[in-house]
Design a protein around this motif. Structure first.
Motif, PDB file in Angstrom:
ATOM      1  N   ARG A  31       0.845  -1.193   0.000  1.00 38.65           N
ATOM      2  CA  ARG A  31       0.000   0.000   0.000  1.00 38.65           C
ATOM      3  C   ARG A  31       0.879   1.240   0.000  1.00 38.65           C
ATOM      4  N   MET A  32       0.415   2.280  -0.679  1.00 37.12           N
ATOM      5  CA  MET A  32       1.098   3.564  -0.665  1.00 37.12           C
ATOM      6  C   MET A  32       0.439   4.450   0.390  1.00 37.12           C
ATOM      7  N   LEU A  33       1.197   4.838   1.411  1.00 32.43           N
ATOM      8  CA  LEU A  33       0.673   5.648   2.497  1.00 32.43           C
ATOM      9  C   LEU A  33       1.142   7.092   2.340  1.00 32.43           C
ATOM     10  N   LEU A  34       0.242   8.016   2.641  1.00 34.81           N
ATOM     11  CA  LEU A  34       0.592   9.427   2.599  1.00 34.81           C
ATOM     12  C   LEU A  34       1.606   9.734   3.688  1.00 34.81           C
ATOM     13  N   ASP A  35       2.557  10.564   3.367  1.00 33.86           N
ATOM     14  CA  ASP A  35       3.714  10.920   4.185  1.00 33.86           C
ATOM     15  C   ASP A  35       3.479  10.781   5.703  1.00 33.86           C
ATOM     16  N   PRO A  36       3.984   9.698   6.326  1.00 35.24           N
ATOM     17  CA  PRO A  36       3.776   9.507   7.775  1.00 35.24           C
ATOM     18  C   PRO A  36       4.404  10.613   8.610  1.00 35.24           C
ATOM     19  N   ASP A  37       5.508  11.212   8.139  1.00 40.66           N
ATOM     20  CA  ASP A  37       6.136  12.299   8.895  1.00 40.66           C
ATOM     21  C   ASP A  37       5.252  13.542   8.900  1.00 40.66           C
ATOM     22  N   LEU A  38       4.542  13.777   7.826  1.00 36.72           N
ATOM     23  CA  LEU A  38       3.616  14.915   7.774  1.00 36.72           C
ATOM     24  C   LEU A  38       2.441  14.706   8.722  1.00 36.72           C
ATOM     25  N   LEU A  39       1.992  13.446   8.841  1.00 31.52           N
ATOM     26  CA  LEU A  39       0.766  13.148   9.583  1.00 31.52           C
ATOM     27  C   LEU A  39       1.013  12.654  11.003  1.00 31.52           C
ATOM     28  N   ALA A  40       2.274  12.552  11.405  1.00 29.53           N
ATOM     29  CA  ALA A  40       2.597  11.981  12.723  1.00 29.53           C
ATOM     30  C   ALA A  40       1.874  12.725  13.841  1.00 29.53           C
ATOM     31  N   GLY A  41       1.168  11.938  14.698  1.00 25.74           N
ATOM     32  CA  GLY A  41       0.501  12.510  15.855  1.00 25.74           C
ATOM     33  C   GLY A  41      -0.863  13.103  15.591  1.00 25.74           C
ATOM     34  N   ILE A  42      -1.322  13.098  14.345  1.00 26.69           N
ATOM     35  CA  ILE A  42      -2.648  13.641  14.024  1.00 26.69           C
ATOM     36  C   ILE A  42      -3.675  12.523  14.182  1.00 26.69           C
ATOM     37  N   LYS A  43      -4.539  12.656  15.151  1.00 22.43           N
ATOM     38  CA  LYS A  43      -5.543  11.637  15.430  1.00 22.43           C
ATOM     39  C   LYS A  43      -6.469  11.442  14.230  1.00 22.43           C
ATOM     40  N   GLY A  44      -6.640  10.176  13.838  1.00 22.97           N
ATOM     41  CA  GLY A  44      -7.521   9.857  12.722  1.00 22.97           C
ATOM     42  C   GLY A  44      -6.820   9.809  11.375  1.00 22.97           C
ATOM     43  N   ALA A  45      -5.529  10.237  11.342  1.00 20.94           N
ATOM     44  CA  ALA A  45      -4.805  10.267  10.069  1.00 20.94           C
ATOM     45  C   ALA A  45      -3.777   9.152   9.949  1.00 20.94           C
TER      46      ALA A  45
END
Length: 563
Positions: A363-377
């Motif tokens: 699976r291709m996941l959207l940038d985990p570093d951009l979304l780190a710590g965002i609940k629901g993302a």
């Protein structure tokens, strides 16, 4: 029968009547082929008298007076009913038409028996729009991005409007234009787009009095948007077309309060009020297929909205606001009379790292570093990262505020970054043809600035094409030279110019179509030379420095007052 009726709703227009009227009265179509129908909506400022003066002076002007209805919908409906032309062109009282607008639009309409004709929009209220990227003889709402153009400043076949009882809602109704246009697009069998000739000048009023600027509560505004959504659902069966038509309002209007910059400008109860209103509408009014067709970041916003994560939406807005475009000029040179510019367009996060995708378990996941710590993302997937990626170069004629699109699109691809990380970029070679760029015509004299625009993973950015971008760099200018176009010849001079070394094409008219040695140097390495010149000037005594600057300006009129 007259060819066209221009319908203009008027209410307390003041001086704008005399700013708009000359552009309507002087159409090249000829006075015997069209009429101007002013519908005075109970003005109290002397507008009625001024309109009567115009009607007394010009035989093709008519004025209809009515009691104030409070909004432009009823005056437009009255104008359509009273019109004597085969086609109706709507114009607002503070806007203008270009001199050939009616002739160009009607020629297109007549050739295709069009129900609706969209004319290229310019002016202080209009930016570049890919709706006007190419001229299209025949299209429909199914195969063209017509929903991106929802103002009524267009030409309509009057019989089409009457046959389908297409009327504007009357009274103080927000988004009345969207409702009218959505119903019209769904019913139109033939729509045409004139992109090669500017037609409509959409002006921003100095007093901020444009109708669209009137304030409203979120409940009121989104209540009217719900009416637009329900009308589209009523006029189309459930499925891909309906989802496509609804996607624009979800992306633009519904998500606006929970994305940057609005989610960062409102706070406390004000933000919560908007959030509650748009969340309720998202859950109640839009089918699931609408959200499913959005690009990765936009779809994530929709998910967080529907799941009720307001804090997550605010944090996501804070992070995505810092995403910056990264444009690399890989090559630039003249070939076969065209300036070929090869570019790569990507995005970088606020920390300077590329906006990335990470491959995990297929699976291709959207940038985990951009979304780190965002609940629901957590683990947000981007299943079709190239499907929503598109971009192009565009050229801004600054003297006329016109945007032109060279005949090329950038191609999306993934670029490996290592460790199962990838980024989406747009690449390609764009030929800029000075002989045909301006809607099939040669570029006009003046300064033309080159930009790039892109949509990647739901992030849209526009970037200057500058010599500071990595890749070809300033050295690319060494092969610039110049080109002569047209008869008599105009000289086209590319240069890295301005504070950021932006790529500009200067078109010099006949009589000035020579390339002095000092100007050739400007086109090859202007920023370093100019900096050196400034250094020398600052070391001179004040009186000598002043004389030197005057001589420099006299020698190089393209310097804009700079040495």
């Amino acid at each position: 029968m007259l060819k066209v009726s221009i319908v203009v709703p008027v209410y307390n227009a003041g001086r704008y009547i005399d700013l708009c009227a000359p552009s309507l009265l002087g159409q090249t179509m000829g006075e015997d082929a069209y009429e101007i129908v002013y519908v005075n909506d109970g003005s109290t400022d002397g507008s009625a008298q001024r309109l009567e003066e115009l009607a007394a002076e010009y035989a093709h002007v008519r004025v209809i007076h009515q009691e104030n209805s409070g909004w432009p919908g009823k005056p437009r409906n009255v104008g359509v009913r009273e019109a004597r032309g085969e086609y109706v062109q709507f114009v607002d009282q503070d806007d203008e038409l270009t001199p050939q607008a009616l002739e160009v639009l009607h020629r297109m309409a007549d050739r295709n028996r069009s129900d609706i004709v969209l004319g290229k929009v310019i002016g202080t209220m209009a930016g570049p729009s890919n709706v006007f990227k190419r001229t299209v003889e025949r299209c429909t709402v199914e195969d063209a991005p017509l929903m991106e153009s929802l103002t009524p400043h267009k030409m309509f076949r009057r019989a089409f409007l009457l046959a389908h009882d297409l009327r504007f809602p009357e009274g103080p109704v927000r988004l009345e234009d969207q409702l009218f246009m959505a119903r019209a697009y769904v019913r139109a069998k033939t729509v045409s787009i004139v992109a090669d000739h500017p037609c409509y000048i959409w002006n921003r009023r100095e007093d901020g009095g444009n109708t669209s600027s009137r304030a409203s509560t979120p409940e009121d505004y989104y209540g009217h948007l719900r009416t637009v959504v329900e009308a589209i659902k009523q006029d189309t069966p459930p499925g891909p077309l309906q989802d496509h038509l609804l996607r624009r309002s979800y992306r633009v209007e519904l998500l606006r309060p929970v994305g940057e910059p609005r989610a960062l400008q409102r706070t406390g109860k004000d933000l919560e009020r908007y959030f509650d209103v748009v969340r309720r509408m998202a859950l109640e009014a839009y089918p699931p297929g609408v959200r499913g067709g959005l690009p990765a970041l936009t779809r994530l916003r929709a998910h967080l909205l529907e799941e009720g994560h307001l804090d997550s939406l605010v944090e996501l807005a804070r992070r995505t606001r810092t995403i910056r475009p990264e444009l690399t000029v890989d090559d630039i040179r003249w070939r076969d009379g065209k300036l070929h510019v090869t570019t790569t367009f990507g995005m970088r996060r606020g920390d300077g790292e590329p906006l990335a995708l990470v491959e995990r378990y297929g699976r291709m996941l959207l940038d985990p570093d951009l979304l780190a710590g965002i609940k629901g993302a957590e683990g947000w997937e981007a299943p079709h990262p190239l499907g929503h990626a598109h971009g192009e170069l565009l050229v801004h004629d600054t003297a006329r505020n016109l945007w032109w699109y060279p005949d090329a699109d950038l191609t999306p691809r993934t670029q490996p970054l290592g460790d199962r990380r990838h980024r989406v970029v747009l690449t390609g070679e764009t030929p800029i043809d000075p002989l045909t760029l301006a809607g099939g015509r040669p570029m006009e004299p003046g300064t033309h600035i080159v930009w790039a625009s892109a949509q990647l993973l739901g992030v849209g950015r526009r970037a200057r094409v500058t010599h500071t971008t990595r890749g070809a760099g300033p050295e690319a200018g060494l092969s610039f030279g110049s080109a002569r176009i047209g008869t008599p010849p105009h000289l086209v001079i590319p240069a890295w110019d301005g504070p950021e070394g932006q790529l500009r094409l200067s078109v010099r008219p006949p009589g000035r179509a020579t390339l002095p040695h000092h100007l050739y140097l400007r086109t090859t390495s202007a920023p370093p030379l100019r900096r050196a010149a400034r250094t020398v000037l600052h070391r001179l005594p004040p009186d000598v420095r002043g004389r030197a600057k005057k001589l420099a300006r006299k020698a190089d009129p393209w310097s804009g007052g700079r040495p």
